[in-house]
Design a protein around this motif. Sequence first.
Motif, PDB file in Angstrom:
ATOM      1  N   HIS A 151       5.083   1.913  13.499  1.00  0.00           N
ATOM      2  CA  HIS A 151       4.871   1.819  12.064  1.00  0.00           C
ATOM      3  C   HIS A 151       3.501   2.401  11.739  1.00  0.00           C
ATOM      4  O   HIS A 151       2.504   2.062  12.389  1.00  0.00           O
ATOM      5  CB  HIS A 151       4.947   0.361  11.599  1.00  0.00           C
ATOM      6  CG  HIS A 151       6.288  -0.265  11.847  1.00  0.00           C
ATOM      7  ND1 HIS A 151       6.500  -1.222  12.795  1.00  0.00           N
ATOM      8  CD2 HIS A 151       7.495  -0.037  11.276  1.00  0.00           C
ATOM      9  CE1 HIS A 151       7.773  -1.577  12.801  1.00  0.00           C
ATOM     10  NE2 HIS A 151       8.395  -0.871  11.891  1.00  0.00           N
TER      11      HIS A 151
ATOM     12  N   ILE B 222       1.007   3.218   5.000  1.00  0.00           N
ATOM     13  CA  ILE B 222       1.426   3.813   3.740  1.00  0.00           C
ATOM     14  C   ILE B 222       0.199   4.209   2.919  1.00  0.00           C
ATOM     15  O   ILE B 222       0.192   5.211   2.220  1.00  0.00           O
ATOM     16  CB  ILE B 222       2.301   2.828   2.933  1.00  0.00           C
ATOM     17  CG1 ILE B 222       3.558   2.476   3.728  1.00  0.00           C
ATOM     18  CG2 ILE B 222       2.690   3.417   1.581  1.00  0.00           C
ATOM     19  CD1 ILE B 222       4.454   3.646   4.021  1.00  0.00           C
TER      20      ILE B 222
ATOM     21  N   LEU C 131      -1.456   7.197  -1.460  1.00  0.00           N
ATOM     22  CA  LEU C 131      -0.159   6.996  -0.821  1.00  0.00           C
ATOM     23  C   LEU C 131       0.069   8.151   0.146  1.00  0.00           C
ATOM     24  O   LEU C 131      -0.212   9.304  -0.182  1.00  0.00           O
ATOM     25  CB  LEU C 131       0.954   6.947  -1.862  1.00  0.00           C
ATOM     26  CG  LEU C 131       0.950   5.756  -2.816  1.00  0.00           C
ATOM     27  CD1 LEU C 131       2.086   5.895  -3.834  1.00  0.00           C
ATOM     28  CD2 LEU C 131       1.094   4.443  -2.059  1.00  0.00           C
ATOM     29  N   THR C 132       0.582   7.850   1.308  1.00  0.00           N
ATOM     30  CA  THR C 132       0.687   8.850   2.361  1.00  0.00           C
ATOM     31  C   THR C 132       1.648   9.977   1.991  1.00  0.00           C
ATOM     32  O   THR C 132       2.675   9.765   1.348  1.00  0.00           O
ATOM     33  CB  THR C 132       1.147   8.198   3.680  1.00  0.00           C
ATOM     34  OG1 THR C 132       1.172   9.192   4.706  1.00  0.00           O
ATOM     35  CG2 THR C 132       2.538   7.591   3.539  1.00  0.00           C
TER      36      THR C 132
ATOM     37  N   SER D 285       2.946  10.895   8.016  1.00  0.00           N
ATOM     38  CA  SER D 285       2.419   9.973   9.034  1.00  0.00           C
ATOM     39  C   SER D 285       1.860  10.706  10.246  1.00  0.00           C
ATOM     40  O   SER D 285       1.453  10.082  11.217  1.00  0.00           O
ATOM     41  CB  SER D 285       3.540   9.034   9.508  1.00  0.00           C
ATOM     42  OG  SER D 285       4.043   8.254   8.447  1.00  0.00           O
TER      43      SER D 285
ATOM     44  N   SER E  98       9.415   6.877   7.622  1.00  0.00           N
ATOM     45  CA  SER E  98       8.523   6.213   6.674  1.00  0.00           C
ATOM     46  C   SER E  98       8.651   6.840   5.296  1.00  0.00           C
ATOM     47  O   SER E  98       8.921   8.041   5.174  1.00  0.00           O
ATOM     48  CB  SER E  98       7.075   6.349   7.172  1.00  0.00           C
ATOM     49  OG  SER E  98       6.152   5.907   6.198  1.00  0.00           O
TER      50      SER E  98
ATOM     51  N   CYS F   6       7.282   8.611   2.083  1.00  0.00           N
ATOM     52  CA  CYS F   6       6.151   9.490   1.796  1.00  0.00           C
ATOM     53  C   CYS F   6       6.148   9.803   0.302  1.00  0.00           C
ATOM     54  O   CYS F   6       7.177   9.672  -0.376  1.00  0.00           O
ATOM     55  CB  CYS F   6       6.250  10.785   2.609  1.00  0.00           C
ATOM     56  SG  CYS F   6       6.107  10.552   4.397  1.00  0.00           S
TER      57      CYS F   6
ATOM     58  N   GLU G  36       9.063  10.338  -4.275  1.00  0.00           N
ATOM     59  CA  GLU G  36       9.120   9.374  -3.166  1.00  0.00           C
ATOM     60  C   GLU G  36      10.324   9.731  -2.312  1.00  0.00           C
ATOM     61  O   GLU G  36      11.447   9.823  -2.804  1.00  0.00           O
ATOM     62  CB  GLU G  36       9.265   7.941  -3.695  1.00  0.00           C
ATOM     63  CG  GLU G  36       9.379   6.903  -2.587  1.00  0.00           C
ATOM     64  CD  GLU G  36       9.640   5.501  -3.127  1.00  0.00           C
ATOM     65  OE1 GLU G  36       9.691   4.562  -2.321  1.00  0.00           O
ATOM     66  OE2 GLU G  36       9.810   5.354  -4.355  1.00  0.00           O
TER      67      GLU G  36
ATOM     68  N   TRP H 288      11.803   9.972   2.151  1.00  0.00           N
ATOM     69  CA  TRP H 288      11.649   9.448   3.504  1.00  0.00           C
ATOM     70  C   TRP H 288      11.515  10.593   4.494  1.00  0.00           C
ATOM     71  O   TRP H 288      12.234  11.597   4.393  1.00  0.00           O
ATOM     72  CB  TRP H 288      12.834   8.552   3.875  1.00  0.00           C
ATOM     73  CG  TRP H 288      12.780   7.252   3.149  1.00  0.00           C
ATOM     74  CD1 TRP H 288      13.092   7.042   1.839  1.00  0.00           C
ATOM     75  CD2 TRP H 288      12.355   5.983   3.659  1.00  0.00           C
ATOM     76  NE1 TRP H 288      12.896   5.714   1.494  1.00  0.00           N
ATOM     77  CE2 TRP H 288      12.448   5.041   2.602  1.00  0.00           C
ATOM     78  CE3 TRP H 288      11.928   5.539   4.909  1.00  0.00           C
ATOM     79  CZ2 TRP H 288      12.114   3.702   2.753  1.00  0.00           C
ATOM     80  CZ3 TRP H 288      11.599   4.210   5.067  1.00  0.00           C
ATOM     81  CH2 TRP H 288      11.681   3.301   4.009  1.00  0.00           C
TER      82      TRP H 288
END
Length: 473
Positions: free
Chosen positions: A166, A169, A212-213, A216, A234, A236, A250, A252
């Motif tokens: 994990h 974020i 906000l990322t 990762s 995650s 993104c 937004e 993934w």
Amino acid sequence: MLPRRFASTSTLLPTIRQLLSSLQPTGQVTKVQLSGWIKSVRRQKNVTFAVINDGSCASGLQAVLKPDATPHNLTNGASVRICGNLVQSLGREQSYELHVEAVDILGECNPEAYPIQKQALPVEFLRDNAHLRARTDINAAMLRLRDSVLRRLHRYYEAQDFRYVHTPILTSNDCEGGGETFHVSPASSTPSSRQSPDSSAQAEFFSQPAYLTVSSQLHLEALAASLSRVYTLSPCFRAERSQTNRHLAEFWMLEAEWAFINHVGDVCYVVEESLKDVLLQCRSENALLWKDGEEAKLKSLEDASRPGNPWTRMSYTDALKELQKYHASSRVGFEFEPAWGRALQSEHERWLSERLVGGPVFVTDYPTSLKPFYMRANDDGKTVACFDLLVPFIGELVGGSLREERSSHLVEAIQRHGLKEEEYGWYVDLRKYGSAPHGGYGLGFERLISWMSGIENVRECIAMPRWAKRMLL
């Protein structure tokens, strides 16, 4: 109320999918209890037919009720609990049907007001009713496909001894360096009585800007320096205002990083192997989604999944030559003229995959100026060891590279891209202590679902889509 004789040793009763998959064609009657929602009701003089589905599979189950056992409020959309006998069906459209003994209406649904009707509903209408659109057959099938793809990817990475991790974020930097980030701050920015009101640093919750990322990757690199092989899926976030069918604010991202790798072709191999495994193993989930799909797109997808059919690889330079040749010879050509050193536009990407190759193609070794700072420089001094995977009808699906493991080269790249060295101090620090050659990639999960399902817009490939000026829930 339903009788209690259907007590189970488990707290969870079998789903419709579990019931249907466990039955043997012996002709025996099986007494069951199940719950779900009514998808359709057809009342006749001597019998009522209702289709019940709990979302576990596409088909649902036909329930047969006698008129005196059919509640007046058994309507489309109502939630029910039913018990009865599961028997082999005499009809051709289903193998089994449920002869109902008792039915309990758990939640009524007014059929006149219920927005989700049996007829086809416009896309914009369903976007406006995003809280209900999962109840449509197509959207539910898409959600099951997401689940199946994720499960298969987990199996693949587990077999390759990757560790699922994990990652944050909230981040302190923009991984891609593109500046399309969402700045995060408390809802109330009023400083406390113990803070200095004129200090800009005190206005930030973390004493520095937080975002906000968008990826990762950098954090995965830190973890790969210990665990060797890591991956994550995650959310993104990118604050770009693009309104194309490929972009969300937004989304993934599936990202993997691993150490002790020396050639970008090895990264391409993992991408190809994992995706072919997914394409082959998740075909059954696609039947409903491709029911009215284009045959050419489906054939292209099936061809891409063949194990003995390796995906094409070509350098950016070779791809540009092919694009320029077509642009010069065609009466129409491209809207954006292809030239070395310029980014490939969507029309270029699709032409390469759909027209030139006729399938997925890895385009490798892009010019240094087109790619982020962290990609490893090639020996020619002009390109970096990277790739984009382009697939038909989508364009870019995956992007990856070897990462720059040489400290001096990385610092130079950070400076060349105009980034603040102090913000990436920890990232450079990874190269000081046991630096190892490594690489990885990122895959847009919604784009993968779009490719596999034939759904053209990624806004229909996620449960609750968000894009510029649109966030209903």
